[in-house]
Write an enzyme that holds these catalytic residues in place. Sequence first.
Site, PDB file in Angstrom:
ATOM      1  N   CYS A 192       0.836  -1.205   0.000  1.00 40.17           N
ATOM      2  CA  CYS A 192       0.000   0.000   0.000  1.00 40.17           C
ATOM      3  C   CYS A 192       0.871   1.257   0.000  1.00 40.17           C
ATOM      4  O   CYS A 192       1.740   1.417   0.854  1.00 40.17           O
ATOM      5  CB  CYS A 192      -0.910   0.013   1.230  1.00 40.17           C
ATOM      6  SG  CYS A 192      -1.900   1.524   1.351  1.00 40.17           S
ATOM      7  N   CYS A 231      -1.318   6.616   6.685  1.00 33.22           N
ATOM      8  CA  CYS A 231      -2.606   6.042   7.088  1.00 33.22           C
ATOM      9  C   CYS A 231      -2.434   5.114   8.292  1.00 33.22           C
ATOM     10  O   CYS A 231      -1.500   4.305   8.335  1.00 33.22           O
ATOM     11  CB  CYS A 231      -3.198   5.273   5.917  1.00 33.22           C
ATOM     12  SG  CYS A 231      -4.678   4.332   6.330  1.00 33.22           S
ATOM     13  N   GLN A 270     -20.398  -8.210  11.034  1.00 31.60           N
ATOM     14  CA  GLN A 270     -18.977  -8.440  10.847  1.00 31.60           C
ATOM     15  C   GLN A 270     -18.498  -7.827   9.525  1.00 31.60           C
ATOM     16  O   GLN A 270     -19.201  -7.885   8.514  1.00 31.60           O
ATOM     17  CB  GLN A 270     -18.670  -9.937  10.861  1.00 31.60           C
ATOM     18  CG  GLN A 270     -18.840 -10.585  12.227  1.00 31.60           C
ATOM     19  CD  GLN A 270     -17.707 -10.236  13.184  1.00 31.60           C
ATOM     20  OE1 GLN A 270     -16.637  -9.806  12.772  1.00 31.60           O
ATOM     21  NE2 GLN A 270     -17.939 -10.444  14.468  1.00 31.60           N
ATOM     22  N   GLU A 314     -29.757  -7.006  23.514  1.00 30.81           N
ATOM     23  CA  GLU A 314     -28.953  -6.065  22.725  1.00 30.81           C
ATOM     24  C   GLU A 314     -29.294  -4.643  23.152  1.00 30.81           C
ATOM     25  O   GLU A 314     -30.466  -4.329  23.386  1.00 30.81           O
ATOM     26  CB  GLU A 314     -29.256  -6.267  21.230  1.00 30.81           C
ATOM     27  CG  GLU A 314     -28.809  -5.173  20.296  1.00 30.81           C
ATOM     28  CD  GLU A 314     -27.308  -4.935  20.325  1.00 30.81           C
ATOM     29  OE1 GLU A 314     -26.901  -3.766  20.215  1.00 30.81           O
ATOM     30  OE2 GLU A 314     -26.536  -5.915  20.453  1.00 30.81           O
ATOM     31  N   CYS A 365     -13.219 -10.027  20.051  1.00 28.83           N
ATOM     32  CA  CYS A 365     -12.368  -9.335  19.085  1.00 28.83           C
ATOM     33  C   CYS A 365     -11.149  -8.721  19.758  1.00 28.83           C
ATOM     34  O   CYS A 365     -10.339  -8.085  19.084  1.00 28.83           O
ATOM     35  CB  CYS A 365     -13.157  -8.253  18.348  1.00 28.83           C
ATOM     36  SG  CYS A 365     -13.829  -6.990  19.441  1.00 28.83           S
TER      37      CYS A 365
END
Length: 442
Positions: free
Chosen positions: A81, A89, A271, A324, A395
């Site tokens: 990249c 970035c 996701q 939730e 995660c």
Amino acid sequence: MQAEPKKSLVGEEYEVEIGPVAHGGHCIARTAEGQVLFVRHTLPGERVVARVTEGEEGARFLRADAVEVLTASKDRIEAPCPYAGPGRCGGCDWQHVKPGAQRRLKGEVLAEQLQRLAGLTPEEAGWDGTVVPAEGDKLPAGEVPQWRTRVQYAVDADGNAGLRRHRSHEVEPIEHCMIAAPGVSELGIEDRDWAGMASVEAIAATGSQDRMVILEPRPGARLPLVELDRPVSVMRVDEKDGGVHRVHGRAFVRERADDRTYRVGSGGFWQVHPKAADTLVTAVMQGLLPRKGETALDLYCGVGLFAGALADRLGDQGAVLGIESGKRAVEDARHNLAAFPRVRIEQGKVESVLPRTGITEADLIVLDPPRAGAGRTTVAHLTSLNARRIAYVACDPAALSRDLAYFREGGYRVRTLRAFDLFPMTHHLECVAILEPAEKGR
């Protein structure tokens, strides 16, 4: 008497030997004076010139970038990249690393967190030590998986779309994001003028041709007429309440997983990797082995991905309760699971709603908490429900490891742990831990 301000070390350079990888996309080194450096754009075993980006004299640690590589690791490659590198970035951490080595680094971080925070070796966690790539992501060095189906572009003062620099509000204008999914790239976000906008989020559904952009105007700015290279729904962020409102098109995209279509509104979680939902559902169901007629909880359930998979497998006599906090996600979950009369979705925070339900036992539990994890109080409540198996989707390896220690306090042990590289080129990974009562034995 006021203490003298400490001297900033930003811009100072140190020639250092790089030590182990650490959680967060950097490696650890020390200055000659013993001060800890968290260094990005490097690899264990390298010798580099590290330039300080944050920190002052006497600080517990400094942040730095490797601006010159004196001795390179065999795992180093030229970053594919053009926007990767010191001061550029901040989206990717490991563009300069061979793909297999990226997964090995993530495995080392997970092993270190498990040992330090949960007191578990990989063997004790039922983990084979590997971080598994998603289907189709095993590419040669120099090639980048196009996996990111949701990209939030920042917009600079000139109206150029770009991505944030690392730990900064500064925008790196880009012509193309290499990890963006084809459905995002084909919108041509980077090619047009976004004057007056603070950000533009692009979403390309995996399970349909649905495309959406979410515009966040700067205060007082008017929305532009959105003409992109593909049909797209447009939403806007309200500057007063932060809510997301429909401008035109559908207020949701349709995603597909586990042979079921899910409606996902702009505020709902899904996701980001196109293979992630199916990969995680498979891992969770293989770990839980649901039986007809059982009861299950799906906590932090989003739009109902795991609740739907459970309901399918538990049959007409089974029952699922999902909890939730997001209002829009709850609406979507209820819509998505309307065909299952024995699925109920409650809105609110898990730690508040679960005690109010009066539930004293459940056969199966799935939890997929936010990055901070579930925490001691919620874990203690879950261990009191005497579930035969619990699936924890995580995660963040640090939060997972802390919570696994709490589960052990509550009489649960890890039966198996699987790790998946669902965020290539970044330091992130996804884990699925399956827990069971400790007295069951292995």
